[in-house]
Design a protein around this motif. Sequence first.
Motif, PDB file in Angstrom:
ATOM      1  N   PRO A 139       3.305   9.194 -30.644  1.00  8.73           N
ATOM      2  CA  PRO A 139       3.214   7.865 -30.511  1.00  8.73           C
ATOM      3  C   PRO A 139       2.627   7.073 -29.462  1.00  8.73           C
ATOM      4  O   PRO A 139       1.992   5.775 -29.963  1.00  8.73           O
ATOM      5  CB  PRO A 139       4.958   7.638 -30.633  1.00  8.73           C
ATOM      6  N   GLY A 140       2.885   7.213 -28.158  1.00 12.56           N
ATOM      7  CA  GLY A 140       2.044   6.764 -27.289  1.00 12.56           C
ATOM      8  C   GLY A 140       0.583   6.745 -27.425  1.00 12.56           C
ATOM      9  O   GLY A 140      -0.219   5.878 -27.158  1.00 12.56           O
ATOM     10  N   LEU A 141       0.022   7.801 -27.985  1.00 14.14           N
ATOM     11  CA  LEU A 141      -1.484   8.192 -28.151  1.00 14.14           C
ATOM     12  C   LEU A 141      -1.992   7.341 -29.084  1.00 14.14           C
ATOM     13  O   LEU A 141      -2.997   6.576 -29.035  1.00 14.14           O
ATOM     14  CB  LEU A 141      -1.821   9.658 -28.457  1.00 14.14           C
ATOM     15  N   PHE A 142      -1.306   7.236 -30.265  1.00 16.44           N
ATOM     16  CA  PHE A 142      -1.555   6.319 -31.419  1.00 16.44           C
ATOM     17  C   PHE A 142      -1.393   4.938 -31.199  1.00 16.44           C
ATOM     18  O   PHE A 142      -2.438   4.074 -31.431  1.00 16.44           O
ATOM     19  CB  PHE A 142      -0.870   6.700 -32.696  1.00 16.44           C
ATOM     20  N   ALA A 143      -0.540   4.422 -30.154  1.00 16.88           N
ATOM     21  CA  ALA A 143      -0.373   3.113 -29.772  1.00 16.88           C
ATOM     22  C   ALA A 143      -1.409   2.696 -28.854  1.00 16.88           C
ATOM     23  O   ALA A 143      -1.950   1.706 -28.923  1.00 16.88           O
ATOM     24  CB  ALA A 143       0.947   2.980 -28.890  1.00 16.88           C
ATOM     25  N   GLN A 144      -2.222   3.616 -28.327  1.00 16.98           N
ATOM     26  CA  GLN A 144      -3.315   3.192 -27.389  1.00 16.98           C
ATOM     27  C   GLN A 144      -4.674   3.417 -28.074  1.00 16.98           C
ATOM     28  O   GLN A 144      -5.293   2.143 -27.827  1.00 16.98           O
ATOM     29  CB  GLN A 144      -3.577   4.479 -26.230  1.00 16.98           C
ATOM     30  N   VAL A 145      -4.677   4.000 -29.265  1.00 18.26           N
ATOM     31  CA  VAL A 145      -5.982   3.734 -30.120  1.00 18.26           C
ATOM     32  C   VAL A 145      -5.691   2.237 -30.837  1.00 18.26           C
ATOM     33  O   VAL A 145      -6.547   1.690 -30.851  1.00 18.26           O
ATOM     34  CB  VAL A 145      -5.994   4.771 -31.062  1.00 18.26           C
ATOM     35  N   HIS A 146      -4.733   2.166 -31.331  1.00 15.58           N
ATOM     36  CA  HIS A 146      -4.191   0.842 -31.827  1.00 15.58           C
ATOM     37  C   HIS A 146      -4.711  -0.242 -31.005  1.00 15.58           C
ATOM     38  O   HIS A 146      -5.343  -1.393 -31.474  1.00 15.58           O
ATOM     39  CB  HIS A 146      -2.862   0.785 -32.364  1.00 15.58           C
ATOM     40  N   SER A 147      -4.430  -0.099 -29.664  1.00 17.02           N
ATOM     41  CA  SER A 147      -4.482  -1.160 -28.762  1.00 17.02           C
ATOM     42  C   SER A 147      -6.017  -1.559 -28.453  1.00 17.02           C
ATOM     43  O   SER A 147      -6.319  -2.714 -28.044  1.00 17.02           O
ATOM     44  CB  SER A 147      -3.688  -1.194 -27.401  1.00 17.02           C
ATOM     45  N   VAL A 148      -6.943  -0.533 -28.564  1.00 10.67           N
ATOM     46  CA  VAL A 148      -8.251  -0.777 -28.206  1.00 10.67           C
ATOM     47  C   VAL A 148      -9.192  -0.819 -29.424  1.00 10.67           C
ATOM     48  O   VAL A 148     -10.229  -1.318 -29.518  1.00 10.67           O
ATOM     49  CB  VAL A 148      -8.892   0.623 -27.661  1.00 10.67           C
ATOM     50  N   LEU A 149      -8.459  -1.045 -30.603  1.00 13.10           N
ATOM     51  CA  LEU A 149      -9.222  -1.488 -31.953  1.00 13.10           C
ATOM     52  C   LEU A 149      -9.192  -2.760 -32.126  1.00 13.10           C
ATOM     53  O   LEU A 149      -8.066  -3.403 -31.922  1.00 13.10           O
ATOM     54  CB  LEU A 149      -8.793  -0.706 -33.105  1.00 13.10           C
ATOM     55  N   ARG A 150     -10.186  -3.227 -32.573  1.00 12.66           N
ATOM     56  CA  ARG A 150     -10.474  -4.720 -33.335  1.00 12.66           C
ATOM     57  C   ARG A 150      -9.506  -5.045 -34.469  1.00 12.66           C
ATOM     58  O   ARG A 150      -9.364  -3.706 -35.205  1.00 12.66           O
ATOM     59  CB  ARG A 150     -11.822  -5.236 -33.314  1.00 12.66           C
ATOM     60  N   PRO A 151      -9.157  -6.153 -34.877  1.00  9.15           N
ATOM     61  CA  PRO A 151      -8.317  -6.098 -36.018  1.00  9.15           C
ATOM     62  C   PRO A 151      -9.437  -5.713 -37.239  1.00  9.15           C
ATOM     63  O   PRO A 151     -10.601  -6.114 -37.273  1.00  9.15           O
ATOM     64  CB  PRO A 151      -8.173  -7.732 -36.345  1.00  9.15           C
ATOM     65  N   GLY A 152      -8.866  -4.830 -38.118  1.00  8.76           N
ATOM     66  CA  GLY A 152      -9.767  -4.263 -39.040  1.00  8.76           C
ATOM     67  C   GLY A 152     -10.598  -3.127 -38.739  1.00  8.76           C
ATOM     68  O   GLY A 152     -11.075  -2.295 -39.761  1.00  8.76           O
ATOM     69  N   GLY A 153     -10.367  -2.798 -37.401  1.00  8.19           N
ATOM     70  CA  GLY A 153     -11.154  -1.471 -36.996  1.00  8.19           C
ATOM     71  C   GLY A 153     -10.248  -0.096 -37.531  1.00  8.19           C
ATOM     72  O   GLY A 153      -9.359  -0.043 -38.217  1.00  8.19           O
ATOM     73  N   CYS A 154     -11.031   0.890 -37.369  1.00 10.64           N
ATOM     74  CA  CYS A 154     -10.751   2.216 -37.878  1.00 10.64           C
ATOM     75  C   CYS A 154     -10.835   3.353 -37.013  1.00 10.64           C
ATOM     76  O   CYS A 154     -11.432   3.192 -36.174  1.00 10.64           O
ATOM     77  CB  CYS A 154     -11.888   2.458 -39.059  1.00 10.64           C
ATOM     78  N   PHE A 155      -9.555   4.105 -37.145  1.00  8.05           N
ATOM     79  CA  PHE A 155      -9.678   5.413 -36.305  1.00  8.05           C
ATOM     80  C   PHE A 155      -9.410   6.405 -37.511  1.00  8.05           C
ATOM     81  O   PHE A 155      -8.933   6.741 -38.407  1.00  8.05           O
ATOM     82  CB  PHE A 155      -8.039   5.301 -35.879  1.00  8.05           C
ATOM     83  N   ALA A 156     -10.622   7.428 -37.157  1.00 10.35           N
ATOM     84  CA  ALA A 156     -10.873   8.353 -37.986  1.00 10.35           C
ATOM     85  C   ALA A 156     -10.956   9.868 -37.431  1.00 10.35           C
ATOM     86  O   ALA A 156     -11.510  10.003 -36.343  1.00 10.35           O
ATOM     87  CB  ALA A 156     -12.314   8.016 -38.876  1.00 10.35           C
TER      88      ALA A 156
END
Length: 239
Positions: A139-156
């Motif tokens: 949960p913390g790791l994915f929250a970190q990724v979410h926080s550094v992405l711009r709106p509409g950004g993609c984590f793959a």
Amino acid sequence: MFSPEGPSLRELAVQALSSVERGYDLLAPKFDHTPFRTSDTVLDAVGAALERTGPFGAGLDLCCGTGAGTDVLARACRDSVTGVDFSAGMLAVARERPRPAGPPVSWVRADVRALPFGPAFDLVVSFGAFGHFLPRELPGLFAQVHSVLRPGGCFAFPLVAPPRPGSLGYWMLLGFDAVMRVRNAVWRPPFVMYYRTFRLGDVRRELTRAGFRVELWALPEFGWREDGSPRVRLVVARR
């Protein structure tokens, strides 16, 4: 071991009895000559899928190691590529690697559980690193990724289907994880690396909780299992 250029059994033993950070510092000069490096076949398949989706602006390679994944980002991103890892040794090797033509690449030493970025990226990728995180850390790791992405950004990231219960691969992964649990119960510092803790159902649930919309793409280069499911998926989580 593995190849003439790879680490010896003694070197691997010293690494395994170190912390994760220190272990990778020691392994870094020979890491690309071990099976632990993500194969070019996987990197090429992911790169091709992301090229069809992009182009993207700025890209981040999470737990970049010696930088093989940044080559994937260089194919899909126009503006910039950043690699982040907490191993100074791995980053030193990454800086010396020949780079393909493409956007400028920078390297940052940091713990990905506390990323030193704002929402500056359009694409985040990661290859072969999630076994270093316990399930409770997702949960913390994915929250970190979410926080550094711009709106509409993609984590793959690619995710290999687990081996069939009772198969040789199943018992090999089960045995490896069992050895690691015993090692961590009797030796400090711990070395967190498990192959069976990053399960698709858990991953999808935690990504959704972190605010992502999750898609699963088959990577047809790796074929299909007997039940018709893909052998390798690309998990695509959009902010």
